[in-house]
Design an enzyme around this catalytic site. Structure first.
Site, PDB file in Angstrom:
ATOM      1  N   LYS A 209       0.611  14.710   1.199  1.00 48.53           N
ATOM      2  CA  LYS A 209      -0.673  15.021   0.569  1.00 48.53           C
ATOM      3  C   LYS A 209      -0.801  16.519   0.266  1.00 48.53           C
ATOM      4  O   LYS A 209      -1.695  16.962  -0.421  1.00 48.53           O
ATOM      5  CB  LYS A 209      -1.826  14.557   1.454  1.00 48.53           C
ATOM      6  CG  LYS A 209      -1.936  13.026   1.558  1.00 48.53           C
ATOM      7  CD  LYS A 209      -3.062  12.617   2.483  1.00 48.53           C
ATOM      8  CE  LYS A 209      -3.173  11.118   2.708  1.00 48.53           C
ATOM      9  NZ  LYS A 209      -3.919  10.406   1.654  1.00 48.53           N
TER      10      LYS A 209
ATOM     11  N   LYS B 235      -8.966  14.412   3.708  1.00 49.20           N
ATOM     12  CA  LYS B 235      -8.145  13.213   3.796  1.00 49.20           C
ATOM     13  C   LYS B 235      -7.238  13.373   5.011  1.00 49.20           C
ATOM     14  O   LYS B 235      -7.183  14.469   5.593  1.00 49.20           O
ATOM     15  CB  LYS B 235      -7.294  13.046   2.533  1.00 49.20           C
ATOM     16  CG  LYS B 235      -6.584  14.358   2.107  1.00 49.20           C
ATOM     17  CD  LYS B 235      -5.798  14.205   0.822  1.00 49.20           C
ATOM     18  CE  LYS B 235      -6.651  14.186  -0.416  1.00 49.20           C
ATOM     19  NZ  LYS B 235      -6.622  12.931  -1.149  1.00 49.20           N
ATOM     20  N   ARG B 236      -6.531  12.311   5.431  1.00 47.38           N
ATOM     21  CA  ARG B 236      -5.593  12.453   6.531  1.00 47.38           C
ATOM     22  C   ARG B 236      -4.631  13.605   6.247  1.00 47.38           C
ATOM     23  O   ARG B 236      -4.297  13.884   5.097  1.00 47.38           O
ATOM     24  CB  ARG B 236      -4.796  11.151   6.728  1.00 47.38           C
ATOM     25  CG  ARG B 236      -5.613  10.021   7.322  1.00 47.38           C
ATOM     26  CD  ARG B 236      -6.094  10.320   8.716  1.00 47.38           C
ATOM     27  NE  ARG B 236      -5.009  10.353   9.667  1.00 47.38           N
ATOM     28  CZ  ARG B 236      -4.858   9.516  10.681  1.00 47.38           C
ATOM     29  NH1 ARG B 236      -5.744   8.549  10.899  1.00 47.38           N
ATOM     30  NH2 ARG B 236      -3.846   9.634  11.517  1.00 47.38           N
TER      31      ARG B 236
ATOM     32  N   HIS C 182       0.795  -1.238   0.000  1.00 46.20           N
ATOM     33  CA  HIS C 182       0.000   0.000   0.000  1.00 46.20           C
ATOM     34  C   HIS C 182       0.818   1.273   0.000  1.00 46.20           C
ATOM     35  O   HIS C 182       0.236   2.361   0.074  1.00 46.20           O
ATOM     36  CB  HIS C 182      -0.911   0.038   1.226  1.00 46.20           C
ATOM     37  CG  HIS C 182      -2.144  -0.797   1.086  1.00 46.20           C
ATOM     38  ND1 HIS C 182      -3.309  -0.312   0.546  1.00 46.20           N
ATOM     39  CD2 HIS C 182      -2.381  -2.089   1.394  1.00 46.20           C
ATOM     40  CE1 HIS C 182      -4.217  -1.275   0.537  1.00 46.20           C
ATOM     41  NE2 HIS C 182      -3.679  -2.369   1.056  1.00 46.20           N
TER      42      HIS C 182
ATOM     43  N   THR D 109      -8.442   6.872  -2.715  1.00 48.29           N
ATOM     44  CA  THR D 109      -9.794   6.450  -3.050  1.00 48.29           C
ATOM     45  C   THR D 109     -10.753   7.624  -2.874  1.00 48.29           C
ATOM     46  O   THR D 109     -11.831   7.631  -3.462  1.00 48.29           O
ATOM     47  CB  THR D 109     -10.262   5.275  -2.162  1.00 48.29           C
ATOM     48  OG1 THR D 109      -9.994   5.604  -0.787  1.00 48.29           O
ATOM     49  CG2 THR D 109      -9.556   3.991  -2.547  1.00 48.29           C
TER      50      THR D 109
ATOM     51  N   LYS E 120     -14.236   8.697  -4.945  1.00 46.13           N
ATOM     52  CA  LYS E 120     -15.532   9.012  -4.333  1.00 46.13           C
ATOM     53  C   LYS E 120     -16.001  10.406  -4.750  1.00 46.13           C
ATOM     54  O   LYS E 120     -17.176  10.616  -5.061  1.00 46.13           O
ATOM     55  CB  LYS E 120     -15.422   8.901  -2.807  1.00 46.13           C
ATOM     56  CG  LYS E 120     -15.257   7.465  -2.327  1.00 46.13           C
ATOM     57  CD  LYS E 120     -15.064   7.359  -0.810  1.00 46.13           C
ATOM     58  CE  LYS E 120     -13.631   7.429  -0.404  1.00 46.13           C
ATOM     59  NZ  LYS E 120     -13.416   7.200   1.048  1.00 46.13           N
TER      60      LYS E 120
END
Ligand SMILES: *Cc1c(COP(=O)(O)O)cnc(C)c1O
Length: 847
Positions: free
Chosen positions: A585, A579-580, A388, A687, A691
């Site tokens: 990110k 998101k986290r 992952h 993901t 969505k």
């Protein structure tokens, strides 16, 4: 009373048919358990209120009603569940066993109503009882047994396995405390424990009788038995009992109901008796607490390994219980242990359950007395491994000494697995010491360590990444030597999400609009969304489409007001990054853009700027200082922007607290713009990107993770691309990247950073964000400054496009129409065909 009247209505109808009293009574009882009519549901809910909650309507609380409805729904699941188990027991079909330390399930009630196809009926039944179903649904505390994407993927996969009628068991840990709840105080994240079980959990069934012992610590004795066979006897210093808690996982409008089996740790009775008899009462109590601690709390780190003993104990605890359970199921069917791999295929969700490779060997060698080669053959045919992450800090390593203290027998086995393996690769790669060292399961250094990814890779028949780019990079970087060794093991399985939860449940209006045009087939066959393409330019459809989006934005605006007392404009562009919180990110890049917009509006208030609401949400790992500082920066920018009357009609900044599945379901449908802006090569798949796009948001993003494939599918003209590619990121770094150059040469960027540095957003306190500014200007591992201008330019294109409502609607429709690939049903079909070799087994119900 109304309740009796409806029951007697049914009774008199049955009397007319000539049934006797007892027969009628039986039908009524059965109907209250399984009937799907509004009347039957009403009776069931009233009965549950009375018999399960001991309440009557006048004094029943909202929670009582939630429980009563949930039990009514659970009754309707049970016959499907039992039917599925019976079917599997009687068949010789292969079963998928999904091992995951995390399941980020989200609330069950509404999802089960959707999958049972009884949402409308229950809504009506609840209404006739004077309550509102959505109001009860909101009452559910979600099981937050995961951190983010990885745990959510496991939940989507469980949904798809059941919907595709594939026999499957999900195994994991029943954490007493899931992911912490996030609150924002004075702009900072504060954590609160997630005591999700405090009001009971109507969705699980405790299976006391299903329990296994798991050993820890101690030492290993070796001896030779009467037949001259070399044997090992592990004498532990701690024994823990794992008790099964089962949750049904319904397929969408099929009978198949699979099991999610989560293990709770307890002290075994026998053990504390021993200590108690020896007079050590305090010691017995202490041991009990030690045992119960193992499944107590989820580690809240995302993409960061923890290296704590308790974490290793958790991993081994649930893996050992699960493997013992699978062997038990297998042998009970009268099959030979040698055929285990034909009954079960075990998917490792990341390396968290990788110790299963050694545990399988231990069980086969020490308990079932197989010889090494047979045991290794069965083991390697059983497991498959999903990687992952490419982030080095997330790759699991265990200090060898620590590992040996917790699992002495497994350490021996890993040494022996490694010895045999290294003998082989030494022949194959003779003289290439670096390659051999890299393949070794054991890392050398000041302290030796065990490389869990290597154990997983060696012990598995298949290895996969989670997006095309990610799999490609795996083969070239972290698993390069493994790819050269066994290229046939590698494949890609791009992640997906379940359209049931992420469209049907969270966005019923969009669901209805889509179905009104193309029918409902898309819910199970997401490729059918293609049929929407023909309406992309249809003005009436565009209008209806944008009305749905506007309604979702109004809904979210209300939530934002409730939570934060902040008013946002539903006509503004909803620009969403949820998101986290993680440096890779790049929430910071987004924050720099917000400051730039602020400065532009400030400097030219009359300029024609598209109004925006920039929405952030996400948890920071409690020990991740920089991530917490990023939250503080975002909320501080929000304080300035939202309270500046020169600006706040055109720009608002929202930090929506406590991002979880419940809140995600409210946010995704309301997004116009999806921020997927990670440094290329860092995000394995993502993901959230899927969505959001499935809910009609357009993406601004880098060529990272599944963004690459999303862009290919929706068309490059419908995607706002920017930034360095993964190759360019590597080259930039290799050529001595200096963020200061970008700072110095870009006035808008310089201004934004100077403002942070000088305390513009922190009441003139320059210290608050010092660490953050330093990291940006002198380190910038994630190339934020290098991508800044490209990002700002892409954002200008976004705003320009948003002005043209019809064009935006067309792009949004095309996005949704072309996202069929990203259903988790497609992912699961690929796993079934290419890795698991399993077929659907439709479940027939007897009655
Ligand atoms: C989908 C999801 C994630 C993963 O989001 P990414 O944007 O892919 O990182 C994390 N948390 C929740 C609650 C989710 O629903």
């Amino acid at each position: 009373m109304k309740k009796n009247k409806t029951a007697s209505d049914v009774r008199s109808k049955l009397e007319e048919k000539g049934l006797d009293k007892q027969e009628i009574q039986n039908i009524l009882i059965e109907d209250a358990r399984t009937g799907l009519s509004v009347e039957a549901l009403k009776r069931a809910i009233s009965n549950n209120l009375f018999y399960a909650q001991g309440k009557f309507p006048e004094i029943a609380t909202r929670h009582d009603y939630y429980m009563a409805v949930s039990y009514a729904v659970r009754d309707r699941i049970l016959n499907r569940w039992v039917g599925s188990v019976k079917q599997y027991l009687n068949s010789k079909n292969r079963v998928v066993s999904y091992l995951s330390a995390e399941y980020l399930l989200g609330p069950h009630l509404a999802n089960n109503l959707i999958n049972l196809g009884i949402y409308k009926q229950v809504e009506q039944a609840v209404k006739e009882l004077g309550k509102d179903l959505d109001w009860l649904i909101e009452k559910e505390i979600e099981p937050g047994l995961g951190n983010g994407g990885l745990g959510r993927l496991a939940a989507c996969y469980m949904d798809s396995l059941a919907t595709l009628e594939v026999p499957a068991i999900g195994y994991g840990i029943r954490y007493q405390f899931g992911i912490f709840e996030q609150d924002i105080k004075d702009g900072w994240q504060v954590e609160d424990t997630d005591n999700w079980l405090r009001r009971g959990n109507p969705w699980e069934i405790e299976r006391r009788e299903l329990n296994y012992e798991v050993k820890f610590g101690g030492h290993v004795q070796h001896y030779t038995d009467n037949n001259g066979k070399f044997c090992s006897n592990w004498i532990p210093d701690l024994v823990v009992k794992g008790v099964a808690y089962d949750t049904p996982i319904l397929g969408y409008k099929v009978n198949t109901t699979n099991t999610l089996r989560l293990w709770k740790s307890e002290a075994p009775k026998s053990f504390d008796f021993q200590v108690f008899n020896a007079g050590g009462y305090n010691e017995a109590v202490r041991q009990k607490i030690v045992c119960e601690n193992i499944s107590k709390v989820l580690y809240p780190n995302d993409e960061q390994e923890e290296g704590k003993i308790l974490r290793l104990q958790q991993q081994y605890f649930f893996v050992s219980c699960s493997l013992q359970d699978m062997i038990n199921i297998h042998l009970r069917q009268g099959d030979k242990i040698h055929d285990f791999h034909q009954k079960f295929v075990v998917q490792l969700n990341d390396t968290h359950p990788a110790v299963g490779v050694a545990e399988m060997m231990r069980l086969l060698l020490d308990k079932y007395m197989l010889d090494w080669d047979d045991a290794w053959d069965i083991t390697t045919k059983t497991f498959a491994y999903t990687n992952h992450t490419l982030l080095p800090e997330a790759l699991e390593k265990w200090d060898l000494e620590l590992f040996g203290k917790v699992l002495p027998r497994h350490l021996e086995l890993i040494y022996e697995i490694n010895r045999r393996f290294i003998d082989k690769v030494t022949v194959r790669f003779y003289g290439d010491h670096q390659k051999i060292a890299s393949l070794s399961l054991i890392g050398e250094g000041p302290r030796k360590y065990i490389k869990m990814a290597n154990l997983a890779a060696l012990g598995s028949q298949a290895i996969n990444g989670v997006a095309a780019l990610h799999t490609d990079l795996l083969k070239k970087t972290v698993m390069k030597d493994w790819f050269e060794l066994s290229p046939e093991k590698f494949s890609n399985k791009t992640n997906g999400v379940t359209p049931r939860r992420w469209m049907v449940l969270s966005n019923p209006q969009l669901t209805e609009l889509i179905s009104s045009k193309i029918g409902e087939g898309w819910i199970k066959n997401l490729d059918e969304l293609k049929d929407l393409e023909q309406f992309a330019k249809d003005k009436a459809f565009q209008k209806a489409w944008m009305e749905v989006k506007h309604d979702q934005k109004i809904n979210l605006s209300k939530k934002i007001f409730q939570r934060m007392r902040l008013t946002v404009d539903p006509d503004s562009l909803f620009d969403v990054q949820v998101k986290r919180i993680h440096e890779y990110k790049r929430q910071l890049l987004n924050a720099l853009h917000v400051i730039t917009l602020y400065n532009r509006i400030k400097q030219k208030p009359e300029a024609d700027i598209v109004p925006r609401t920039v929405i952030f949400a996400g948890k920071a790992a409690p020990g991740y200082k920089m991530a917490k500082l990023i939250i503080k920066l975002i909320t501080s920018i929000g304080d300035v922007v939202n309270n500046d009357s020169d600006v706040n009609k055109k720009l608002k900044v929202v930090f929506f607290p406590n991002y979880n599945v419940t809140n995600a379901q409210k946010i995704y449908p309301a997004a116009d713009l999806s921020e997927q802006i990670s440094t290329s090569g860092k995000e394995a798949s993502g993901t959230g990107n899927m969505k959001l796009s499935l809910n009609g948001a357009l993406t601004i993003g880098t060529l990272d993770g599944a963004n690459v494939e999303i862009r290919e599918c929706v068309g490059e003209e419908n995607f706002f691309l920017f930034g360095l590619t993964a190759d360019e990121v590597e080259n930039t770094k290799a050529n001595g990247y200096d963020p200061y150059d970008y700072y110095k040469n870009n006035p808008e960027l310089k201004l934004a950073i100077d403002q942070i540095n000088e305390g513009y957003f922190s009441h003139l306190d320059p210290d608050t964000f010092k660490g953050l500014v330093r990291s940006l200007m002198f380190d910038d591992q994630y190339l934020i400054l290098a991508d800044y201008q490209a990002y700002v330019d892409a954002q200008e294109k976004v705003a320009e496009t948003f002005k043209n409502k019809s064009k935006w609607a067309e792009m949004s429709i095309l996005n949704v129409a072309r996202m069929g690939k990203f259903s988790s049903d497609r992912s699961i079909r690929d796993y079934c065909k290419e890795i698991w070799k399993v077929e659907p087994v439709p479940v027939k119900l007897e009655n």
